[in-house]
Scaffold this motif. Structure first.
Motif, PDB file in Angstrom:
ATOM      1  N   PHE A   1       3.559   9.855  12.687  1.00  0.00           N
ATOM      2  CA  PHE A   1       2.956   8.685  12.043  1.00  0.00           C
ATOM      3  C   PHE A   1       1.794   9.114  11.156  1.00  0.00           C
ATOM      4  N   PRO A   2       1.794   8.669   9.891  1.00  0.00           N
ATOM      5  CA  PRO A   2       0.836   9.178   8.905  1.00  0.00           C
ATOM      6  C   PRO A   2      -0.591   8.713   9.129  1.00  0.00           C
ATOM      7  N   GLY A   3      -1.516   9.454   8.518  1.00  0.00           N
ATOM      8  CA  GLY A   3      -2.937   9.152   8.592  1.00  0.00           C
ATOM      9  C   GLY A   3      -3.485   8.678   7.259  1.00  0.00           C
ATOM     10  N   GLN A   4      -4.808   8.595   7.209  1.00  0.00           N
ATOM     11  CA  GLN A   4      -5.465   8.065   6.017  1.00  0.00           C
ATOM     12  C   GLN A   4      -5.164   8.936   4.798  1.00  0.00           C
ATOM     13  N   GLY A   5      -5.007   8.288   3.665  1.00  0.00           N
ATOM     14  CA  GLY A   5      -4.606   8.974   2.445  1.00  0.00           C
ATOM     15  C   GLY A   5      -3.192   8.609   2.045  1.00  0.00           C
ATOM     16  N   SER A   6      -2.406   8.099   3.010  1.00  0.00           N
ATOM     17  CA  SER A   6      -1.026   7.693   2.710  1.00  0.00           C
ATOM     18  C   SER A   6      -0.943   6.248   2.229  1.00  0.00           C
ATOM     19  N   GLN A   7      -2.074   5.529   2.254  1.00  0.00           N
ATOM     20  CA  GLN A   7      -2.039   4.120   1.858  1.00  0.00           C
ATOM     21  C   GLN A   7      -1.833   3.983   0.339  1.00  0.00           C
ATOM     22  N   ALA A   8      -1.168   2.891  -0.046  1.00  0.00           N
ATOM     23  CA  ALA A   8      -0.963   2.566  -1.456  1.00  0.00           C
ATOM     24  C   ALA A   8      -0.713   1.068  -1.560  1.00  0.00           C
ATOM     25  N   VAL A   9      -1.266   0.447  -2.588  1.00  0.00           N
ATOM     26  CA  VAL A   9      -1.045  -0.981  -2.790  1.00  0.00           C
ATOM     27  C   VAL A   9       0.460  -1.240  -2.922  1.00  0.00           C
ATOM     28  N   GLY A  10       0.925  -2.245  -2.218  1.00  0.00           N
ATOM     29  CA  GLY A  10       2.356  -2.565  -2.191  1.00  0.00           C
ATOM     30  C   GLY A  10       3.037  -2.099  -0.927  1.00  0.00           C
ATOM     31  N   MET A  11       2.352  -1.295  -0.128  1.00  0.00           N
ATOM     32  CA  MET A  11       3.005  -0.759   1.064  1.00  0.00           C
ATOM     33  C   MET A  11       3.332  -1.890   2.043  1.00  0.00           C
ATOM     34  N   GLY A  12       4.547  -1.819   2.574  1.00  0.00           N
ATOM     35  CA  GLY A  12       4.998  -2.808   3.543  1.00  0.00           C
ATOM     36  C   GLY A  12       5.597  -4.067   2.934  1.00  0.00           C
ATOM     37  N   ARG A  13       5.385  -4.295   1.626  1.00  0.00           N
ATOM     38  CA  ARG A  13       5.847  -5.559   1.026  1.00  0.00           C
ATOM     39  C   ARG A  13       7.367  -5.682   1.049  1.00  0.00           C
ATOM     40  N   GLU A  14       8.068  -4.612   0.660  1.00  0.00           N
ATOM     41  CA  GLU A  14       9.538  -4.660   0.668  1.00  0.00           C
ATOM     42  C   GLU A  14      10.066  -4.859   2.077  1.00  0.00           C
ATOM     43  N   LEU A  15       9.428  -4.241   3.042  1.00  0.00           N
ATOM     44  CA  LEU A  15       9.845  -4.417   4.443  1.00  0.00           C
ATOM     45  C   LEU A  15       9.717  -5.876   4.860  1.00  0.00           C
ATOM     46  N   ALA A  16       8.564  -6.478   4.511  1.00  0.00           N
ATOM     47  CA  ALA A  16       8.322  -7.862   4.890  1.00  0.00           C
ATOM     48  C   ALA A  16       9.317  -8.809   4.231  1.00  0.00           C
ATOM     49  N   GLU A  17       9.703  -8.493   2.987  1.00  0.00           N
ATOM     50  CA  GLU A  17      10.660  -9.330   2.270  1.00  0.00           C
ATOM     51  C   GLU A  17      12.075  -9.184   2.835  1.00  0.00           C
ATOM     52  N   ALA A  18      12.380  -7.993   3.332  1.00  0.00           N
ATOM     53  CA  ALA A  18      13.746  -7.710   3.798  1.00  0.00           C
ATOM     54  C   ALA A  18      13.967  -8.046   5.268  1.00  0.00           C
ATOM     55  N   PHE A  19      12.901  -7.959   6.073  1.00  0.00           N
ATOM     56  CA  PHE A  19      13.072  -8.088   7.525  1.00  0.00           C
ATOM     57  C   PHE A  19      12.010  -9.029   8.103  1.00  0.00           C
ATOM     58  N   GLU A  20      12.453 -10.068   8.758  1.00  0.00           N
ATOM     59  CA  GLU A  20      11.517 -11.029   9.343  1.00  0.00           C
ATOM     60  C   GLU A  20      10.619 -10.365  10.382  1.00  0.00           C
ATOM     61  N   VAL A  21      11.164  -9.426  11.151  1.00  0.00           N
ATOM     62  CA  VAL A  21      10.368  -8.781  12.193  1.00  0.00           C
ATOM     63  C   VAL A  21       9.195  -8.013  11.590  1.00  0.00           C
ATOM     64  N   ALA A  22       9.361  -7.463  10.394  1.00  0.00           N
ATOM     65  CA  ALA A  22       8.250  -6.779   9.720  1.00  0.00           C
ATOM     66  C   ALA A  22       7.196  -7.796   9.283  1.00  0.00           C
TER      67      ALA A  22
END
Length: 313
Positions: free
Chosen positions: A7-28
């Motif tokens: 599991f990644p640490g700080q520095g891997s963040q980027a604006v937009g992260m997780g958005r596609e997951l949330a759009e594709a999967f209700e559990v996300a």
């Protein structure tokens, strides 16, 4: 195939992260809402829309990265019946990623992990006044060489190795003046390049002791369950499952060195041949190839990644 999930640490963040997951999967989407509720903050909006300067703040980046990692785990469980006990031998995370690993393995509730990381980020930021601390990557350095440079540059101040990421990529941390001296020494000793990192505080060094004290107090009041699979701890580079030991090592982690290279080597020595990075970015998969070319490494962070990975289970 013998897997470990990392599991990644700080520095891997980027604006937009997780958005596609949330759009594709209700559990996300529900995972991100749960984190928002735990923090009483619209962190998901910040993750999806920015601004980048706010997302990069340590107190936001840490719970945000954990949220994406746990969302990926929950999607895999929901879509493909991922079972950590069946599909992984170990979990491990880089710095804050250790909290993601523990949450994924059932040691922490998601709400507790989010609140702990919010506090961890705030405490690390407050531990040292802005400008007094710094970090630098010594590119081309091996651990022993970096330790010698840090020791010689200290001159009564704090200067120590913070992250042993891979052969040729070691990060030092401490007082700003000492870090500057270390960069000069590194050049004199033939290292190809050393760069100051754009961080707001000197993480993983003794200057973080106030943050370690804050985390000790917070962790003392949190329920920690035995993880579903052993967690390879940053500060020991060995597996741990006992909750009291997990609690102690998380406190030590704030001021201690992240022994990532050794952690990966430990997992390989225990028979792991495949590392699966769950969450934002591809940093750990890239490091895996540098640590041991025999390892297979893949990153799972998008709906397409999820679909591809499920076919391997």
């Amino acid at each position: 195939m013998t897997r470990a999930f990392v599991f990644p640490g700080q520095g891997s963040q980027a604006v937009g992260m997780g958005r596609e997951l949330a759009e594709a999967f209700e559990v996300a989407r529900l995972t991100f809402e749960e984190v928002d509720d735990a923090l009483n903050q619209r962190l998901s909006r910040l993750m999806f829309e920015g601004p980048d300067a706010d997302l990069t703040l340590t107190e936001n980046a840490q719970p945000a990265l954990m949220a994406v990692s746990v969302a990926v785990v929950r999607v895999l469980k929901d879509q493909g019946k991922l079972d950590l006990r069946k599909h992984a031998t170990f979990v491990a995370g880089h710095s804050l990623g250790e909290y993601s690993a523990l949450c994924a393995a059932g040691s922490f509730s998601l709400a507790d992990a989010a609140r702990l990381l919010k506090l961890r980020g705030q405490s690390m930021q407050k531990a040292v006044p802005v400008g007094q601390g710094a970090m630098a990557a010594l590119l081309g350095a091996e651990l022993e060489q970096a330790q010698a440079i840090a020791a010689d540059a200290a001159e009564g101040q704090i200067c120590s190795v913070a992250n042993d990421n891979s052969s040729g990529q070691v990060v030092i941390s401490g007082h700003a003046e000492a870090i500057d001296r270390a960069i000069v020494l590194a050049a004199e000793r033939g290292l190809k390049r050393s760069v100051r990192l754009p961080v707001s505080a000197p993480f993983h060094c003794p200057l973080m002791q106030p943050a370690a004290d804050a985390m000790a107090q917070a962790l003392a009041n949190i329920t920690i369950l035995p993880p579903d699979v052993p967690v390879v701890a940053n500060v020991t580079a060995t597996a741990v499952s006992d909750p009291s030991q997990v609690r102690s090592l998380l406190v030590q982690q704030v001021t201690g060195m992240v022994r990532w290279r050794e952690s990966v080597q430990y997992m390989k020595a225990q028979g792991v041949d495949t590392l699966v990075e769950l969450g934002a970015g591809k940093v750990l998969a890239g490091l895996a190839k540098r640590i041991d070319k025999e390892l297979t490494a893949t990153s799972v962070g998008s709906p397409a990644d999820v679909e591809a990975f499920l076919k391997t289970l």
